[in-house]
Design a protein around this motif. Structure first.
Motif, PDB file in Angstrom:
ATOM      1  N   TYR A 330       0.876  -1.218  -0.046  1.00 46.32           N
ATOM      2  CA  TYR A 330      -0.010   0.056   0.100  1.00 46.32           C
ATOM      3  C   TYR A 330       0.743   1.370  -0.159  1.00 46.32           C
ATOM      4  CZ  TYR A 330       0.900  -0.344   5.229  1.00 46.32           C
ATOM      5  OH  TYR A 330       1.262  -0.372   6.400  1.00 46.32           O
ATOM      6  N   ARG A 331       2.291   1.226  -0.077  1.00 48.90           N
ATOM      7  CA  ARG A 331       2.974   2.310  -0.173  1.00 48.90           C
ATOM      8  C   ARG A 331       4.169   1.858  -1.098  1.00 48.90           C
ATOM      9  NH1 ARG A 331       4.123   4.135   5.861  1.00 48.90           N
ATOM     10  NH2 ARG A 331       1.951   4.443   6.646  1.00 48.90           N
ATOM     11  N   LYS A 332       3.760   1.412  -2.432  1.00 49.46           N
ATOM     12  CA  LYS A 332       4.611   0.878  -3.260  1.00 49.46           C
ATOM     13  C   LYS A 332       5.878   1.913  -3.768  1.00 49.46           C
ATOM     14  CE  LYS A 332       0.637  -1.373  -5.837  1.00 49.46           C
ATOM     15  NZ  LYS A 332      -0.333  -0.881  -5.139  1.00 49.46           N
ATOM     16  N   THR A 333       7.054   0.964  -3.992  1.00 46.32           N
ATOM     17  CA  THR A 333       7.931   1.596  -4.509  1.00 46.32           C
ATOM     18  C   THR A 333       7.925   2.023  -6.004  1.00 46.32           C
ATOM     19  OG1 THR A 333       9.646   0.534  -2.860  1.00 46.32           O
ATOM     20  CG2 THR A 333      10.615   1.530  -4.783  1.00 46.32           C
ATOM     21  N   PRO A 334       8.043   3.014  -6.337  1.00 42.67           N
ATOM     22  CA  PRO A 334       7.625   3.290  -8.009  1.00 42.67           C
ATOM     23  C   PRO A 334       8.794   2.869  -8.640  1.00 42.67           C
ATOM     24  CG  PRO A 334       8.358   5.326  -7.098  1.00 42.67           C
ATOM     25  CD  PRO A 334       8.397   4.282  -5.801  1.00 42.67           C
ATOM     26  N   MET A 335       8.659   2.561  -9.956  1.00 42.55           N
ATOM     27  CA  MET A 335       9.533   2.240 -11.153  1.00 42.55           C
ATOM     28  C   MET A 335       9.775   3.204 -11.895  1.00 42.55           C
ATOM     29  SD  MET A 335       8.322  -1.481 -12.666  1.00 42.55           S
ATOM     30  CE  MET A 335       6.899  -0.953 -13.129  1.00 42.55           C
ATOM     31  N   PHE A 336      11.361   3.646 -11.841  1.00 43.01           N
ATOM     32  CA  PHE A 336      11.683   4.777 -12.613  1.00 43.01           C
ATOM     33  C   PHE A 336      13.061   4.783 -12.481  1.00 43.01           C
ATOM     34  CE2 PHE A 336      11.772   6.103  -8.377  1.00 43.01           C
ATOM     35  CZ  PHE A 336      12.987   6.861  -8.179  1.00 43.01           C
ATOM     36  N   ARG A 337      13.642   5.441 -13.321  1.00 43.03           N
ATOM     37  CA  ARG A 337      15.049   5.802 -13.579  1.00 43.03           C
ATOM     38  C   ARG A 337      15.668   7.133 -13.127  1.00 43.03           C
ATOM     39  NH1 ARG A 337      17.187   3.562 -19.526  1.00 43.03           N
ATOM     40  NH2 ARG A 337      15.618   1.632 -19.615  1.00 43.03           N
TER      41      ARG A 337
END
Length: 532
Positions: A330-337
């Motif tokens: 419910y506090r997801k680590t986002p995907m990004f660069r």
């Protein structure tokens, strides 16, 4: 002119045109014009959609047909059928039409000409950037999504004449070891499916080494099918013997389970996932690899969210693999660069709004001494300290609190002794932690979005070593008590990504929990004919 005369005039004009057969080039040019005007062209039951890439393909060939050679047509058919090895569906590249064109022996039909080129370009595009738009599933993702450029289209056009269709397509797919390993894993699990898969094991009491049960015989067959048990040498199939114990431990390690040889609910649930579901899981991760891995730099830090792991690769060589903890579902680590631009030693921690609202403010309302116990101070925007007893904490949430709550550097600081900073819109970063016990758990989704790394000290030493700092200099930075920022002259790319399948160095296929329930939606879109 009266409208009634139009048909008569058109008929007269047509009768004046010589009755000569159209050349293949003329037929193709007309079909391309029709395609451009209508946006699509029906070829039997198949649909060819107009695209800039398709028009560019024929411009590169000066409008000459591409598929007059039988060998080229056979090579295209083989490539379309081979798309299955990349986890793609040959049906998405007009397979039925290509198989059912017996009257097209010379390739002279304009409709089939365009259909073949459309199949080639679509397959090439999907191998290059993925079949699906990743932003449909993760809005914040920063992934490789470029279309094929004019030079790529020209290479495809030349490849048809040069007999190198398969070679060009293979080079467009990711060349990384992970992608190739996933392809081998997909082939292996499809072979298991072709042999009938594996049996389901009924629920029951936890199975432990030394016990006997009819369920052990099914467990044995299950692990034989997946290769975790190399050979069934046990005299008694219902006895949980040492060979089976080793196989269970291997299976548990491959599924990020507690490696204890006890076949309880979690191990049983993983064992009872069908082979078809595992095939789908591998296909999803092949698609994610196509989103990401084309322009992977030689040096980078990779955060594997679903694998609870951080890796550091320098010039193609992996120098560090460390356990990590990531965001709760419910506090997801986002995907990004992003790029790591500096390290901060002995950091302070300013509590972010979400944690303020959900964790810190409720704790303060219960016990005002919470702040002092955790070495936290209340500050104004201009860094003046405020007495917590003067604040009516019931009035505020994390969003409207007019103060900052900051934790001082020290052994109890939530960020540990170092944080790795890569400025981003998500306020997410990589950091040390004083909570070491969390790394002993197989699943480590504990944070509020940031990534905690177990071997932060080693990563700092490696990153700063490239900058010319010795290990003793880095140790001196850790020994200081004041907060100190150390910039990197050469920022290091960091990729925060989500893999639910990985390939180990020994070739083992490692399946991870779908922590954020992302796989099903991607798989459904991959199997949807209109998914792209």
């Amino acid at each position: 002119m009266p409208r009634i005369l139009y048909p008569v005039l058109i008929a007269l004009l047509l009768s004046a045109v010589p009755d000569t057969p159209l050349r293949a080039d003329d037929t193709l040019a007309g079909a391309l014009a029709t395609l451009a005007a209508n946006g699509e062209l029906r070829v039997g039951a198949a649909r060819v959609r107009n695209s800039a890439a398709l028009q560019r393909f024929y411009a590169a060939r000066s409008q000459r047909p591409a598929w007059t050679d039988r060998a080229a047509r056979a090579a295209l058919l083989a490539a379309v059928q081979g798309a299955e090895s990349d986890g793609l569906r040959p049906a998405d590249y007009h397979l039925d039409a290509l198989l059912g064109a017996p009257g097209d022996a010379d390739g002279g039909d304009a409709g089939m000409e365009l259909l073949r080129s459309d199949a080639l370009i679509r397959l090439a595009t999907h191998l290059w950037r993925g079949r699906l738009d990743p932003r449909r599933f993760e809005a914040e993702i920063d992934a490789h999504g470029a279309e094929l450029g004019p030079a790529d289209i020209a290479r495809l056009a030349d490849a048809v004449d040069a007999g190198d269709i398969g070679g060009v397509l293979e080079r467009l797919a990711p060349q990384s070891a992970l992608y190739q390993g996933l392809k081998r894993g997909l082939a292996a699990y499809r072979a298991i499916a072709a042999r009938g898969g594996w049996p389901a094991i009924p629920e029951g009491p936890t199975l432990r080494p030394g016990e006997s049960s009819p369920r052990v015989a099914l467990l044995r067959r299950r692990l034989l099918a997946s290769g975790d048990l190399a050979a069934d040498t046990g005299a008694d199939p219902e006895l949980y013997d040492p060979a089976l114990e080793a196989a269970v431990r291997h299976f548990q390690a491959r599924h990020l389970l507690a490696v204890d040889a006890a076949v309880g609910k979690r191990t049983l649930a993983a064992a009872n996932v069908s082979v078809d579901s595992r095939i789908g899981q591998i296909r999803v991760n092949l698609e994610r690899a196509r989103w990401l891995l084309h322009d992977l730099p030689p040096t980078y830090v990779l955060v594997d969210i679903a694998g609870f792991e951080v890796r550091y690769v320098r010039d193609g060589e992996e120098l560090l693999r460390s356990r990590a903890a990531v965001g709760r579902p419910y506090r997801k680590t986002p995907m990004f660069r992003a790029a790591i631009r500096y390290l901060e030693f002995n950091p302070t921690w300013t509590v972010p709004p979400t944690i303020l609202t959900n964790d810190v403010l409720p704790a303060i309302r219960k016990d005002l001494g919470y702040l002092a116990k955790r070495h936290m101070r209340v500050l104004t925007a201009d860094k003046r300290e405020v007495d917590p007893a003067t604040v009516d904490w019931r009035r505020y949430s994390g969003r409207n609190l007019p103060y900052l709550i900051r934790q001082d550097p020290g052994p109890e600081n939530a960020l540990g002794q170092v944080k790795f900073m890569f400025p981003n819109a998500h306020a997410v970063y990589l950091h040390d932690t004083p909570e070491r016990k969390i790394f002993l758990r197989p699943e480590r989704a504990f944070s509020s979005g940031c990534i905690r790394i177990e071997d932060a000290r080693r990563l700092a030493t490696l990153l700063l070593g490239v900058e010319g700092r010795s290990e003793s200099e880095v140790e001196a930075l850790f020994a200081e008590t004041a907060t100190r920022r150390v910039p990197l002259a050469r920022p290091v790319p960091i990729l925060i990504y989500y893999w639910t399948v990985a390939i180990e160095d020994d070739g083992d296929v490692l399946f991870k929990p779908d922590l954020y329930d992302r796989d099903a939606e991607v798989l459904a879109a991959l199997d949807n004919p209109d998914g792209d």
